[in-house]
Motif scaffolding. Structure first.
Motif, PDB file in Angstrom:
ATOM      1  N   ALA A  93       0.838  -1.193   0.000  1.00 35.61           N
ATOM      2  CA  ALA A  93       0.000   0.000   0.000  1.00 35.61           C
ATOM      3  C   ALA A  93       0.875   1.246   0.000  1.00 35.61           C
ATOM      4  CB  ALA A  93      -0.915  -0.004   1.216  1.00 35.61           C
ATOM      5  N   ALA A  94       0.350   2.333  -0.553  1.00 40.56           N
ATOM      6  CA  ALA A  94       1.094   3.589  -0.590  1.00 40.56           C
ATOM      7  C   ALA A  94       1.507   3.994   0.816  1.00 40.56           C
ATOM      8  CB  ALA A  94       0.233   4.676  -1.224  1.00 40.56           C
ATOM      9  N   GLU A 137      -0.882   1.572   7.832  1.00 35.56           N
ATOM     10  CA  GLU A 137      -0.860   2.437   6.648  1.00 35.56           C
ATOM     11  C   GLU A 137      -1.778   3.645   6.783  1.00 35.56           C
ATOM     12  OE1 GLU A 137      -3.372   0.233   3.429  1.00 35.56           O
ATOM     13  OE2 GLU A 137      -2.593  -1.249   4.846  1.00 35.56           O
ATOM     14  N   ASP A 138      -2.786   3.559   7.673  1.00 41.34           N
ATOM     15  CA  ASP A 138      -3.689   4.693   7.877  1.00 41.34           C
ATOM     16  C   ASP A 138      -3.196   5.632   8.976  1.00 41.34           C
ATOM     17  OD1 ASP A 138      -4.124   3.226  10.157  1.00 41.34           O
ATOM     18  OD2 ASP A 138      -6.274   2.903   9.817  1.00 41.34           O
ATOM     19  N   GLY A 139      -2.013   5.370   9.507  1.00 40.83           N
ATOM     20  CA  GLY A 139      -1.427   6.228  10.529  1.00 40.83           C
ATOM     21  C   GLY A 139      -1.663   5.772  11.948  1.00 40.83           C
ATOM     22  N   ALA A 140      -2.518   4.788  12.156  1.00 42.88           N
ATOM     23  CA  ALA A 140      -2.814   4.327  13.510  1.00 42.88           C
ATOM     24  C   ALA A 140      -1.610   3.611  14.103  1.00 42.88           C
ATOM     25  CB  ALA A 140      -4.025   3.393  13.486  1.00 42.88           C
ATOM     26  N   LEU A 285       3.267  -0.702   8.414  1.00 43.25           N
ATOM     27  CA  LEU A 285       2.840  -2.032   7.985  1.00 43.25           C
ATOM     28  C   LEU A 285       1.501  -1.967   7.263  1.00 43.25           C
ATOM     29  CD1 LEU A 285       3.778  -4.264  11.068  1.00 43.25           C
ATOM     30  CD2 LEU A 285       5.211  -3.408   9.195  1.00 43.25           C
ATOM     31  N   GLU A 286       1.361  -2.845   6.295  1.00 46.21           N
ATOM     32  CA  GLU A 286       0.134  -2.921   5.494  1.00 46.21           C
ATOM     33  C   GLU A 286      -0.857  -3.880   6.161  1.00 46.21           C
ATOM     34  OE1 GLU A 286      -0.975  -3.706   0.795  1.00 46.21           O
ATOM     35  OE2 GLU A 286       0.851  -4.564   1.652  1.00 46.21           O
TER      36      GLU A 286
END
Length: 289
Positions: A93-94, A137-140, A285-286
């Motif tokens: 993922a980006a 990947e969403d910042g969490a 991590l994805e």
């Protein structure tokens, strides 16, 4: 019915012999391997004497392997195959941390250490603190993420290479991120180093006029529940050989600054002499599907 072998009929016959392989993926891999190996032999007009030398080289490679040395991984690395396999399956993922090769020195279990501990048990290198977060990947943040860390010492050697001067576990640590996904450890700034050249891989490098050096780096394997593990390196910005890594593993996004930091209060907090080098970065991590 027996027929005279030709350059193509031998290949076809071997491929037919694999049709009964129960595992379809194994059948696919072996069929592809046979076809490509046979094509290589035809294309290069490989001679029996050359093939004998190749078999002897592979035999010596296997005989060089020990419990603390993996010459076949090293061979895969210097031929770029390890990095190619990582790249073929490295779509992430980006923003997720990119993967690189495992390398031949992840041979022993890293000792469990507390956050802030030092993995440098012998000293002699430039003091350094490595810190950051493990996050999704969403910042969490990923509390409880596990980081397996290993590196060469300030002279460019791993513990398994110099058991007479480095205690087992030197340059290694198994850390668990805190409730906010944070990690921190003390170490020394790693040095560029040559991969082992006293075996068959060294013979190959000399025969091809290649140098054996790797840029300075620290290895990581990061894992967290619900996420795809990543095996990666962090490379020291400005290191020699960043543009000519012997195992082709450098990626631009993995090069990090190890800044010289002159801050007595921060040095006391971290438990290192002042000034020291400080590297800060996140491992991302994805999520698994």
């Amino acid at each position: 019915m027996t027929t005279d072998a030709t350059e193509t009929s031998v290949t076809d016959e071997v491929v037919r012999s694999l049709r009964g392989t129960a595992d379809p993926r194994l059948r696919e891999l072996l069929t592809g391997l046979v076809r490509h190996l046979h094509a290589f032999a035809r294309e290069t007009r490989l001679t029996p004497k050359e093939w004998e030398r190749a078999v002897a080289f592979l035999t010596a490679t296997g005989q060089t392997c020990t419990g603390t040395r993996q010459e076949f991984i090293l061979l895969s690395d210097v031929l770029g195959l390890s990095m190619l396999v990582e790249t073929v399956h490295g779509d992430r993922a980006a923003g997720a941390t990119e993967s690189t090769v495992l390398g031949p020195f992840h041979m022993t279990q890293s000792p469990v250490r507390a956050l802030g501990d030092s993995i440098d048990l012998v000293g002699g290198g430039e003091p350094c603190v490595v810190s950051g977060r493990v996050r999704s990947e969403d910042g969490a943040p990923l509390p409880g993420a596990v980081l397996d860390v290993w590196q060469a010492d300030g002279e460019g050697f791993y513990d398994v290479q110099r058991p007479d001067t480095q205690p087992p576990g030197n340059g290694r640590g198994l850390f668990t991120a805190d409730a906010e996904g944070r990690f921190r450890f003390r170490t020394c700034v790693p040095s560029p180093y040559p991969i082992p050249t006293d075996g068959p891989v060294g013979t190959l490098l000399r025969a091809t006029g290649r140098h054996p050096y790797r840029p300075a780096h620290i290895h990581f394997i990061a894992t967290a529940d619900g996420h795809t593990p990543v095996t990666t390196h962090i490379f020291v910005a400005g290191s020699d050989h960043l543009d000519s890594d012997a195992v082709f593993a450098v990626k631009k996004n993995l090069v990090q600054d190890f800044d010289v930091t002159d801050d007595p209060a921060l040095a006391r907090e971290f438990g290192v002499p002042n000034p020291f080098r400080l590297a800060r970065f996140d491992l991302v991590l994805e999520r698994t599907a």
